[in-house]
Motif scaffolding. Sequence first.
Motif, PDB file in Angstrom:
ATOM      1  N   VAL A 515       0.870  -1.178   0.000  1.00 24.84           N
ATOM      2  CA  VAL A 515       0.000   0.000   0.000  1.00 24.84           C
ATOM      3  C   VAL A 515       0.906   1.227   0.000  1.00 24.84           C
ATOM      4  CG1 VAL A 515      -1.785   1.292   1.206  1.00 24.84           C
ATOM      5  CG2 VAL A 515      -1.853  -1.214   1.194  1.00 24.84           C
ATOM      6  N   LEU A 516       0.920   1.985  -1.081  1.00 25.50           N
ATOM      7  CA  LEU A 516       1.784   3.158  -1.195  1.00 25.50           C
ATOM      8  C   LEU A 516       1.148   4.382  -0.555  1.00 25.50           C
ATOM      9  CD1 LEU A 516       3.036   2.664  -4.866  1.00 25.50           C
ATOM     10  CD2 LEU A 516       3.992   1.763  -2.735  1.00 25.50           C
ATOM     11  N   ASN A 517      -0.162   4.536  -0.706  1.00 22.66           N
ATOM     12  CA  ASN A 517      -0.942   5.559  -0.004  1.00 22.66           C
ATOM     13  C   ASN A 517      -2.413   5.180  -0.137  1.00 22.66           C
ATOM     14  OD1 ASN A 517      -1.937   6.632  -2.525  1.00 22.66           O
ATOM     15  ND2 ASN A 517      -0.040   7.796  -2.742  1.00 22.66           N
ATOM     16  N   ASP A 518      -3.317   6.062   0.285  1.00 23.04           N
ATOM     17  CA  ASP A 518      -4.745   5.719   0.252  1.00 23.04           C
ATOM     18  C   ASP A 518      -5.246   5.423  -1.154  1.00 23.04           C
ATOM     19  OD1 ASP A 518      -4.884   6.021   2.959  1.00 23.04           O
ATOM     20  OD2 ASP A 518      -5.822   8.009   2.913  1.00 23.04           O
ATOM     21  N   ASN A 519      -4.581   5.982  -2.166  1.00 24.66           N
ATOM     22  CA  ASN A 519      -5.043   5.850  -3.542  1.00 24.66           C
ATOM     23  C   ASN A 519      -4.228   4.886  -4.387  1.00 24.66           C
ATOM     24  OD1 ASN A 519      -6.751   7.865  -2.766  1.00 24.66           O
ATOM     25  ND2 ASN A 519      -6.084   9.372  -4.243  1.00 24.66           N
ATOM     26  N   LYS A 520      -3.117   4.352  -3.851  1.00 25.86           N
ATOM     27  CA  LYS A 520      -2.218   3.540  -4.653  1.00 25.86           C
ATOM     28  C   LYS A 520      -1.871   2.220  -3.963  1.00 25.86           C
ATOM     29  CE  LYS A 520       0.253   7.277  -7.084  1.00 25.86           C
ATOM     30  NZ  LYS A 520       1.601   7.823  -7.367  1.00 25.86           N
ATOM     31  N   VAL A 521      -1.933   1.144  -4.733  1.00 25.28           N
ATOM     32  CA  VAL A 521      -1.552  -0.192  -4.269  1.00 25.28           C
ATOM     33  C   VAL A 521      -0.834  -0.906  -5.413  1.00 25.28           C
ATOM     34  CG1 VAL A 521      -2.408  -2.467  -3.599  1.00 25.28           C
ATOM     35  CG2 VAL A 521      -3.402  -0.427  -2.563  1.00 25.28           C
ATOM     36  N   ASN A 522       0.292  -1.547  -5.097  1.00 29.04           N
ATOM     37  CA  ASN A 522       1.030  -2.352  -6.082  1.00 29.04           C
ATOM     38  C   ASN A 522       1.057  -3.813  -5.643  1.00 29.04           C
ATOM     39  OD1 ASN A 522       1.530  -0.027  -7.494  1.00 29.04           O
ATOM     40  ND2 ASN A 522       3.719   0.061  -7.028  1.00 29.04           N
ATOM     41  N   VAL A 523       1.079  -4.714  -6.598  1.00 29.35           N
ATOM     42  CA  VAL A 523       1.129  -6.139  -6.298  1.00 29.35           C
ATOM     43  C   VAL A 523       1.725  -6.869  -7.499  1.00 29.35           C
ATOM     44  CG1 VAL A 523      -1.149  -6.719  -7.238  1.00 29.35           C
ATOM     45  CG2 VAL A 523      -0.235  -8.032  -5.306  1.00 29.35           C
ATOM     46  N   ARG A 524       2.313  -8.032  -7.218  1.00 27.38           N
ATOM     47  CA  ARG A 524       2.756  -8.899  -8.317  1.00 27.38           C
ATOM     48  C   ARG A 524       1.795 -10.077  -8.387  1.00 27.38           C
ATOM     49  NH1 ARG A 524       6.371  -8.538 -11.794  1.00 27.38           N
ATOM     50  NH2 ARG A 524       7.200 -10.318 -12.974  1.00 27.38           N
ATOM     51  N   ILE A 614      -3.125  -7.451   4.974  1.00 25.14           N
ATOM     52  CA  ILE A 614      -3.003  -6.012   4.724  1.00 25.14           C
ATOM     53  C   ILE A 614      -4.386  -5.426   4.465  1.00 25.14           C
ATOM     54  CG2 ILE A 614      -2.037  -4.271   3.169  1.00 25.14           C
ATOM     55  CD1 ILE A 614       0.308  -6.131   2.685  1.00 25.14           C
ATOM     56  N   ASP A 615      -4.692  -4.318   5.136  1.00 26.62           N
ATOM     57  CA  ASP A 615      -6.003  -3.684   5.041  1.00 26.62           C
ATOM     58  C   ASP A 615      -6.092  -2.846   3.766  1.00 26.62           C
ATOM     59  OD1 ASP A 615      -8.450  -2.558   5.435  1.00 26.62           O
ATOM     60  OD2 ASP A 615      -7.858  -1.270   7.107  1.00 26.62           O
ATOM     61  N   LEU A 616      -7.007  -3.214   2.886  1.00 24.99           N
ATOM     62  CA  LEU A 616      -7.215  -2.481   1.643  1.00 24.99           C
ATOM     63  C   LEU A 616      -8.581  -1.790   1.610  1.00 24.99           C
ATOM     64  CD1 LEU A 616      -5.839  -5.031  -1.001  1.00 24.99           C
ATOM     65  CD2 LEU A 616      -4.620  -3.188   0.164  1.00 24.99           C
ATOM     66  N   SER A 617      -9.172  -1.598   2.781  1.00 26.43           N
ATOM     67  CA  SER A 617     -10.529  -1.053   2.841  1.00 26.43           C
ATOM     68  C   SER A 617     -10.621   0.350   2.274  1.00 26.43           C
ATOM     69  CB  SER A 617     -11.047  -1.068   4.275  1.00 26.43           C
ATOM     70  OG  SER A 617     -10.199  -0.314   5.130  1.00 26.43           O
ATOM     71  N   LYS A 618      -9.570   1.151   2.445  1.00 26.23           N
ATOM     72  CA  LYS A 618      -9.629   2.536   1.970  1.00 26.23           C
ATOM     73  C   LYS A 618      -9.718   2.597   0.453  1.00 26.23           C
ATOM     74  CE  LYS A 618      -9.498   7.002   1.962  1.00 26.23           C
ATOM     75  NZ  LYS A 618     -10.669   7.785   2.394  1.00 26.23           N
ATOM     76  N   ILE A 619      -8.815   1.924  -0.236  1.00 26.07           N
ATOM     77  CA  ILE A 619      -8.850   1.983  -1.696  1.00 26.07           C
ATOM     78  C   ILE A 619     -10.065   1.255  -2.258  1.00 26.07           C
ATOM     79  CG2 ILE A 619      -7.399  -0.077  -2.106  1.00 26.07           C
ATOM     80  CD1 ILE A 619      -6.059   1.603  -4.377  1.00 26.07           C
ATOM     81  N   ARG A 620     -10.539   0.237  -1.569  1.00 24.94           N
ATOM     82  CA  ARG A 620     -11.745  -0.464  -2.013  1.00 24.94           C
ATOM     83  C   ARG A 620     -12.992   0.388  -1.843  1.00 24.94           C
ATOM     84  NH1 ARG A 620     -12.775  -5.847   0.757  1.00 24.94           N
ATOM     85  NH2 ARG A 620     -14.514  -5.776  -0.717  1.00 24.94           N
ATOM     86  N   PHE A 622     -13.514   3.258  -2.741  1.00 26.58           N
ATOM     87  CA  PHE A 622     -13.761   4.109  -3.903  1.00 26.58           C
ATOM     88  C   PHE A 622     -14.709   3.460  -4.903  1.00 26.58           C
ATOM     89  CE2 PHE A 622      -9.317   5.596  -2.786  1.00 26.58           C
ATOM     90  CZ  PHE A 622      -9.746   6.775  -2.200  1.00 26.58           C
ATOM     91  N   GLU A 623     -14.979   2.166  -4.736  1.00 25.10           N
ATOM     92  CA  GLU A 623     -15.826   1.461  -5.701  1.00 25.10           C
ATOM     93  C   GLU A 623     -17.212   2.089  -5.792  1.00 25.10           C
ATOM     94  OE1 GLU A 623     -17.268  -3.053  -6.862  1.00 25.10           O
ATOM     95  OE2 GLU A 623     -16.366  -2.690  -4.903  1.00 25.10           O
ATOM     96  N   ASN A 624     -17.743   2.563  -4.677  1.00 23.97           N
ATOM     97  CA  ASN A 624     -19.102   3.090  -4.655  1.00 23.97           C
ATOM     98  C   ASN A 624     -19.162   4.607  -4.745  1.00 23.97           C
ATOM     99  OD1 ASN A 624     -20.317   0.490  -4.383  1.00 23.97           O
ATOM    100  ND2 ASN A 624     -19.713   0.489  -2.230  1.00 23.97           N
ATOM    101  N   LYS A 625     -18.054   5.216  -5.154  1.00 25.66           N
ATOM    102  CA  LYS A 625     -18.046   6.667  -5.321  1.00 25.66           C
ATOM    103  C   LYS A 625     -18.772   7.064  -6.608  1.00 25.66           C
ATOM    104  CE  LYS A 625     -15.629   7.658  -1.659  1.00 25.66           C
ATOM    105  NZ  LYS A 625     -16.211   8.378  -0.523  1.00 25.66           N
TER     106      LYS A 625
END
Length: 625
Positions: A515-524, A614-620, A622-625
């Motif tokens: 998790v890079l910040n509230d708006n960014k996530v990287n994964v392989r 890892i908690d991804l609730s913040k970026i998730r 945004f789905e209902n925005k």
Amino acid sequence: MKRLLLTLLISTSLIGTAQALTFVNSSSNNNNNSSKSTQSTKVDVAKSGINIENDPNLEFFKPPQKPFPTGKLYWFGRMWQMADFNKDGYSDVLYIGTMNPDNVDSIGEDTGGACGSEACKGNKPLPSLYLGDAKHKLTYAPELLIDKRDDSGMSLGRQLLVADYNNDNILDFYVADHGVGTHNGVRDSYFLSQPNGTWLESSETHLSHSNFIVFDHGGATGDIDNDGDMDVVITELNHVKYNTFFWCLMNDGSGFLTKQRCGGSFAFGLELADMDNDGDLDVLVGGHEFSNMFTGIAWNDGRGNFNKHSKTRLPQHKKKWGTIPEVSASDLDSDGDLDIVYSRAGKLYVGTAVQIIENLGNKKFKDHGIFPLVEAPDDFIATHEGNEWNDFVEMIKFRDLDKDGDIDIYLSSGSPKTNGAVVINNGDFNFSIIKSFKADELYKKLDNSSVVIPKKVLTSLAKTKETETSKKFELSIKKNGKVAFEGADKFTKFDIGIPFTASGALLVGFKDLKVLNDNKVNVRAHIKYGNIDFSVGICFEYYSQYTFMAARTSFNNKDWGGLKKVMPSSLCIGEWELNGNKSRLQKLGIYRVIADIQQTPFEILKALDDNSTIDLSKIRSFENK
């Protein structure tokens, strides 16, 4: 017809600041000076599809716009109908949409050039049925829809016509398929209910001309010959070739439909309604007024024919709002006859508005003018239907949403700017437009959290399948000489893999989640594609100004199985950022996977959240925005 380019799609969610716009009798063209109807007989004596889709006894709510898995099944153009399909007393939702082609190469100005100079190719999806319950959950039930044709599914489902065609007291449905990548026409789909509770595609057994080719943009269902069963009327845009503007599919009572020419006029939008209260269904039509297409009513001769010389013209607005994609009718003033609502847009679908016309009786009508929803800047010039000001209304529904005793207008579209907007009826043809983001108090809204996917369905879907693009990828790897892959044991395996419907690939597992910040996530990610296992980086980034979740993929020398010289950069690049490299990625078989990943970002993020600490609730969120 709908927006096609993701670069343009990103721009479509800039929402205006006005909360409600009130219009008072803004008439522009009158056929009669009186504003009151001269008759008050029973509305719409004849049976039509608008009675079914606007059933006041059925609970109404705003359905999710892209419930799983429609986000990846359909490219665009998701349309729905709400009805009690399984007769349990609860509202169900049935969706149709457009296929995800393997050969996207947009040329020209509309969907006819979506795949270059040829028809779009790839997997054609079936409609998607979600069964409602007492807890306002929608359970995905793909096992109930069966299509055994060799060429199954939809190309571009444009109209969803729900009715009990085979008279077994269970609703069936006919899909008018406009086709994508061609203006030559494709065959439609016709699903009839079966004794075992399923719906079987029945074109081969219940159409007089099995799987006939038609270029239909508009369609409606109703009993046009008053014999007690539901018929189908569809437009024929290739009218010169076939010598008819309408095809009427006449029902014999068992659900067997016989195709016949029935006159009409050149049209895009079409609806069946008894507009003169004579007991039979007439046809409301509209099209491209810029091209001098007819806007008005084709009158029924009482036998289900619509003579091209028996028509009434309705007021046009070709200067700015000359495109009509949809039309419907309801009794807006409770005087006993049906009034008319047109969905309107400008050239190449620029801007969005509705037009409301009052039925005065005796085939006289009064235009109450244009009610704008979205207006483009005066200097904006579109070059393609897929432009950032295309927010057109695809469906018009009628309910008493504010519970004041009269009928309001619910608007549905593929755009957040207009999907769920409401035209409130204040009486005496005074109306207030409530923007979609301010209309929640008028109806219940269901989002993706309301969707239930049974585990057995997820498990059955979690597998690879051979496609034309997977075969291209395997051939590319074979030419490359070897596969670069860390090994499956280096990745955390998902409980249930995520299938990429269009490409046939399967997302198997992941590692290096950051998790890079509230708006960014990287994964392989570990992906299985055909018989090849490989890995690739996925870079998620949410753009609040566009309400858009980007899902870019990386291109270093260990990505995509080690294919060489895939891209000039190893950075994460989005599907919409490929520019001149797209055709090369298509030849390698990679492009379709990139597009699949972009179409399912929130599904991937949910799986990562469910299978990691890892908690991804913040970026998730945004789905209902």
